[in-house]
Design a protein around this motif. Sequence first.
Motif, PDB file in Angstrom:
ATOM      1  N   LEU A  42     -15.564   1.957  54.060  1.00  0.00           N
ATOM      2  CA  LEU A  42     -16.724   1.090  54.213  1.00  0.00           C
ATOM      3  C   LEU A  42     -18.013   1.902  54.095  1.00  0.00           C
ATOM      4  O   LEU A  42     -18.963   1.486  53.426  1.00  0.00           O
ATOM      5  CB  LEU A  42     -16.659   0.373  55.557  1.00  0.00           C
ATOM      6  N   PHE A  43     -18.056   3.073  54.702  1.00  0.00           N
ATOM      7  CA  PHE A  43     -19.230   3.937  54.609  1.00  0.00           C
ATOM      8  C   PHE A  43     -19.475   4.391  53.170  1.00  0.00           C
ATOM      9  O   PHE A  43     -20.607   4.377  52.692  1.00  0.00           O
ATOM     10  CB  PHE A  43     -19.092   5.166  55.519  1.00  0.00           C
ATOM     11  N   THR A  44     -18.410   4.804  52.476  1.00  0.00           N
ATOM     12  CA  THR A  44     -18.584   5.276  51.104  1.00  0.00           C
ATOM     13  C   THR A  44     -19.017   4.150  50.175  1.00  0.00           C
ATOM     14  O   THR A  44     -19.727   4.384  49.203  1.00  0.00           O
ATOM     15  CB  THR A  44     -17.302   5.944  50.561  1.00  0.00           C
ATOM     16  N   ALA A  45     -18.623   2.928  50.482  1.00  0.00           N
ATOM     17  CA  ALA A  45     -19.058   1.782  49.681  1.00  0.00           C
ATOM     18  C   ALA A  45     -20.541   1.522  49.890  1.00  0.00           C
ATOM     19  O   ALA A  45     -21.279   1.273  48.936  1.00  0.00           O
ATOM     20  CB  ALA A  45     -18.252   0.539  50.037  1.00  0.00           C
ATOM     21  N   VAL A  46     -20.996   1.588  51.122  1.00  0.00           N
ATOM     22  CA  VAL A  46     -22.405   1.335  51.432  1.00  0.00           C
ATOM     23  C   VAL A  46     -23.286   2.470  50.919  1.00  0.00           C
ATOM     24  O   VAL A  46     -24.360   2.238  50.366  1.00  0.00           O
ATOM     25  CB  VAL A  46     -22.597   1.132  52.953  1.00  0.00           C
ATOM     26  N   ALA A  47     -22.836   3.701  51.080  1.00  0.00           N
ATOM     27  CA  ALA A  47     -23.629   4.867  50.680  1.00  0.00           C
ATOM     28  C   ALA A  47     -23.603   5.105  49.163  1.00  0.00           C
ATOM     29  O   ALA A  47     -24.421   5.859  48.648  1.00  0.00           O
ATOM     30  CB  ALA A  47     -23.113   6.113  51.397  1.00  0.00           C
ATOM     31  N   LYS A  48     -22.662   4.483  48.460  1.00  0.00           N
ATOM     32  CA  LYS A  48     -22.476   4.677  47.013  1.00  0.00           C
ATOM     33  C   LYS A  48     -22.169   6.140  46.676  1.00  0.00           C
ATOM     34  O   LYS A  48     -22.457   6.613  45.587  1.00  0.00           O
ATOM     35  CB  LYS A  48     -23.707   4.226  46.223  1.00  0.00           C
ATOM     36  N   TRP A  49     -21.587   6.844  47.623  1.00  0.00           N
ATOM     37  CA  TRP A  49     -21.284   8.261  47.438  1.00  0.00           C
ATOM     38  C   TRP A  49     -19.983   8.606  48.140  1.00  0.00           C
ATOM     39  O   TRP A  49     -19.771   8.234  49.290  1.00  0.00           O
ATOM     40  CB  TRP A  49     -22.410   9.109  48.012  1.00  0.00           C
ATOM     41  N   CYS A  50     -19.125   9.312  47.420  1.00  0.00           N
ATOM     42  CA  CYS A  50     -17.840   9.735  47.974  1.00  0.00           C
ATOM     43  C   CYS A  50     -17.762  11.257  47.903  1.00  0.00           C
ATOM     44  O   CYS A  50     -17.891  11.841  46.818  1.00  0.00           O
ATOM     45  CB  CYS A  50     -16.692   9.107  47.187  1.00  0.00           C
ATOM     46  N   PRO A  51     -17.556  11.927  49.037  1.00  0.00           N
ATOM     47  CA  PRO A  51     -17.486  13.388  49.013  1.00  0.00           C
ATOM     48  C   PRO A  51     -16.319  13.928  48.189  1.00  0.00           C
ATOM     49  O   PRO A  51     -16.448  14.969  47.550  1.00  0.00           O
ATOM     50  CB  PRO A  51     -17.360  13.773  50.485  1.00  0.00           C
ATOM     51  N   LEU A  52     -15.192  13.224  48.169  1.00  0.00           N
ATOM     52  CA  LEU A  52     -14.056  13.688  47.364  1.00  0.00           C
ATOM     53  C   LEU A  52     -14.359  13.569  45.877  1.00  0.00           C
ATOM     54  O   LEU A  52     -13.949  14.427  45.086  1.00  0.00           O
ATOM     55  CB  LEU A  52     -12.789  12.910  47.713  1.00  0.00           C
ATOM     56  N   TYR A  53     -15.058  12.510  45.481  1.00  0.00           N
ATOM     57  CA  TYR A  53     -15.460  12.370  44.085  1.00  0.00           C
ATOM     58  C   TYR A  53     -16.368  13.531  43.685  1.00  0.00           C
ATOM     59  O   TYR A  53     -16.258  14.072  42.594  1.00  0.00           O
ATOM     60  CB  TYR A  53     -16.182  11.044  43.859  1.00  0.00           C
ATOM     61  N   SER A  54     -17.272  13.917  44.571  1.00  0.00           N
ATOM     62  CA  SER A  54     -18.172  15.044  44.288  1.00  0.00           C
ATOM     63  C   SER A  54     -17.385  16.335  44.133  1.00  0.00           C
ATOM     64  O   SER A  54     -17.665  17.142  43.246  1.00  0.00           O
ATOM     65  CB  SER A  54     -19.194  15.202  45.405  1.00  0.00           C
ATOM     66  N   LEU A  55     -16.414  16.518  44.997  1.00  0.00           N
ATOM     67  CA  LEU A  55     -15.602  17.734  44.973  1.00  0.00           C
ATOM     68  C   LEU A  55     -14.831  17.875  43.659  1.00  0.00           C
ATOM     69  O   LEU A  55     -14.739  18.957  43.093  1.00  0.00           O
ATOM     70  CB  LEU A  55     -14.638  17.735  46.159  1.00  0.00           C
ATOM     71  N   PHE A  56     -14.294  16.751  43.156  1.00  0.00           N
ATOM     72  CA  PHE A  56     -13.495  16.778  41.941  1.00  0.00           C
ATOM     73  C   PHE A  56     -14.269  16.410  40.680  1.00  0.00           C
ATOM     74  O   PHE A  56     -13.696  16.331  39.598  1.00  0.00           O
ATOM     75  CB  PHE A  56     -12.278  15.853  42.088  1.00  0.00           C
ATOM     76  N   GLY A  57     -15.561  16.156  40.799  1.00  0.00           N
ATOM     77  CA  GLY A  57     -16.387  15.848  39.639  1.00  0.00           C
ATOM     78  C   GLY A  57     -16.144  14.466  39.049  1.00  0.00           C
ATOM     79  O   GLY A  57     -16.346  14.257  37.857  1.00  0.00           O
ATOM     80  N   ILE A  58     -15.734  13.515  39.863  1.00  0.00           N
ATOM     81  CA  ILE A  58     -15.464  12.156  39.399  1.00  0.00           C
ATOM     82  C   ILE A  58     -16.708  11.298  39.604  1.00  0.00           C
ATOM     83  O   ILE A  58     -17.406  11.426  40.611  1.00  0.00           O
ATOM     84  CB  ILE A  58     -14.276  11.542  40.170  1.00  0.00           C
ATOM     85  N   ASN A  59     -16.992  10.432  38.654  1.00  0.00           N
ATOM     86  CA  ASN A  59     -18.130   9.520  38.753  1.00  0.00           C
ATOM     87  C   ASN A  59     -17.718   8.191  38.132  1.00  0.00           C
ATOM     88  O   ASN A  59     -17.428   8.130  36.944  1.00  0.00           O
ATOM     89  CB  ASN A  59     -19.343  10.111  38.037  1.00  0.00           C
ATOM     90  N   THR A  60     -17.714   7.117  38.928  1.00  0.00           N
ATOM     91  CA  THR A  60     -17.337   5.802  38.422  1.00  0.00           C
ATOM     92  C   THR A  60     -18.552   4.921  38.168  1.00  0.00           C
ATOM     93  O   THR A  60     -18.398   3.738  37.872  1.00  0.00           O
ATOM     94  CB  THR A  60     -16.369   5.095  39.392  1.00  0.00           C
ATOM     95  N   CYS A  61     -19.747   5.492  38.297  1.00  0.00           N
ATOM     96  CA  CYS A  61     -20.962   4.725  38.007  1.00  0.00           C
ATOM     97  C   CYS A  61     -21.076   4.508  36.500  1.00  0.00           C
ATOM     98  O   CYS A  61     -20.692   5.365  35.708  1.00  0.00           O
ATOM     99  CB  CYS A  61     -22.200   5.476  38.489  1.00  0.00           C
ATOM    100  N   ARG A  62     -21.637   3.372  36.164  1.00  0.00           N
ATOM    101  CA  ARG A  62     -21.851   3.058  34.753  1.00  0.00           C
ATOM    102  C   ARG A  62     -23.002   3.902  34.228  1.00  0.00           C
ATOM    103  O   ARG A  62     -24.042   4.034  34.853  1.00  0.00           O
ATOM    104  CB  ARG A  62     -22.197   1.575  34.632  1.00  0.00           C
ATOM    105  N   ARG A  63     -22.810   4.474  33.059  1.00  0.00           N
ATOM    106  CA  ARG A  63     -23.849   5.314  32.468  1.00  0.00           C
ATOM    107  C   ARG A  63     -24.823   4.467  31.693  1.00  0.00           C
ATOM    108  O   ARG A  63     -24.435   3.610  30.896  1.00  0.00           O
ATOM    109  CB  ARG A  63     -23.229   6.357  31.547  1.00  0.00           C
ATOM    110  N   VAL A  64     -26.085   4.721  31.881  1.00  0.00           N
ATOM    111  CA  VAL A  64     -27.142   3.992  31.188  1.00  0.00           C
ATOM    112  C   VAL A  64     -27.805   4.944  30.196  1.00  0.00           C
ATOM    113  O   VAL A  64     -28.286   6.013  30.581  1.00  0.00           O
ATOM    114  CB  VAL A  64     -28.186   3.453  32.193  1.00  0.00           C
ATOM    115  N   ASN A  65     -27.795   4.566  28.939  1.00  0.00           N
ATOM    116  CA  ASN A  65     -28.445   5.395  27.908  1.00  0.00           C
ATOM    117  C   ASN A  65     -29.932   5.107  27.908  1.00  0.00           C
ATOM    118  O   ASN A  65     -30.357   3.981  27.773  1.00  0.00           O
ATOM    119  CB  ASN A  65     -27.861   5.094  26.531  1.00  0.00           C
ATOM    120  N   ARG A  66     -30.716   6.157  28.012  1.00  0.00           N
ATOM    121  CA  ARG A  66     -32.177   5.994  27.994  1.00  0.00           C
ATOM    122  C   ARG A  66     -32.775   6.824  26.907  1.00  0.00           C
ATOM    123  O   ARG A  66     -32.394   7.822  26.522  1.00  0.00           O
ATOM    124  CB  ARG A  66     -32.761   6.399  29.338  1.00  0.00           C
TER     125      ARG A  66
END
Length: 66
Positions: A42-66
């Motif tokens: 629940l905390f990781t959902a609200v914060a939009k940040w997961c420490p394990l994802y950071s550790l392993f270099g995973i990102n599930t956010c949609r990339r926006v081309n600018r």
Amino acid sequence: MKENVGKVDRIVRAVIGIVLLALLFILPGNAKYIGLIGIIPLFTAVAKWCPLYSLFGINTCRRVNR
């Protein structure tokens, strides 16, 4: 903390967190405290940040081309 949890991932985490927290009211005795684990997704959902994802270099956010 850079966001690394995408929209679908956030929804899944929130649902899992709420279900686990509901165990506090369903399970008998001391077993109900297992439901406190639901605070983590629940905390990781609200914060939009997961420490394990950071550790392993995973990102599930949609990339926006600018």
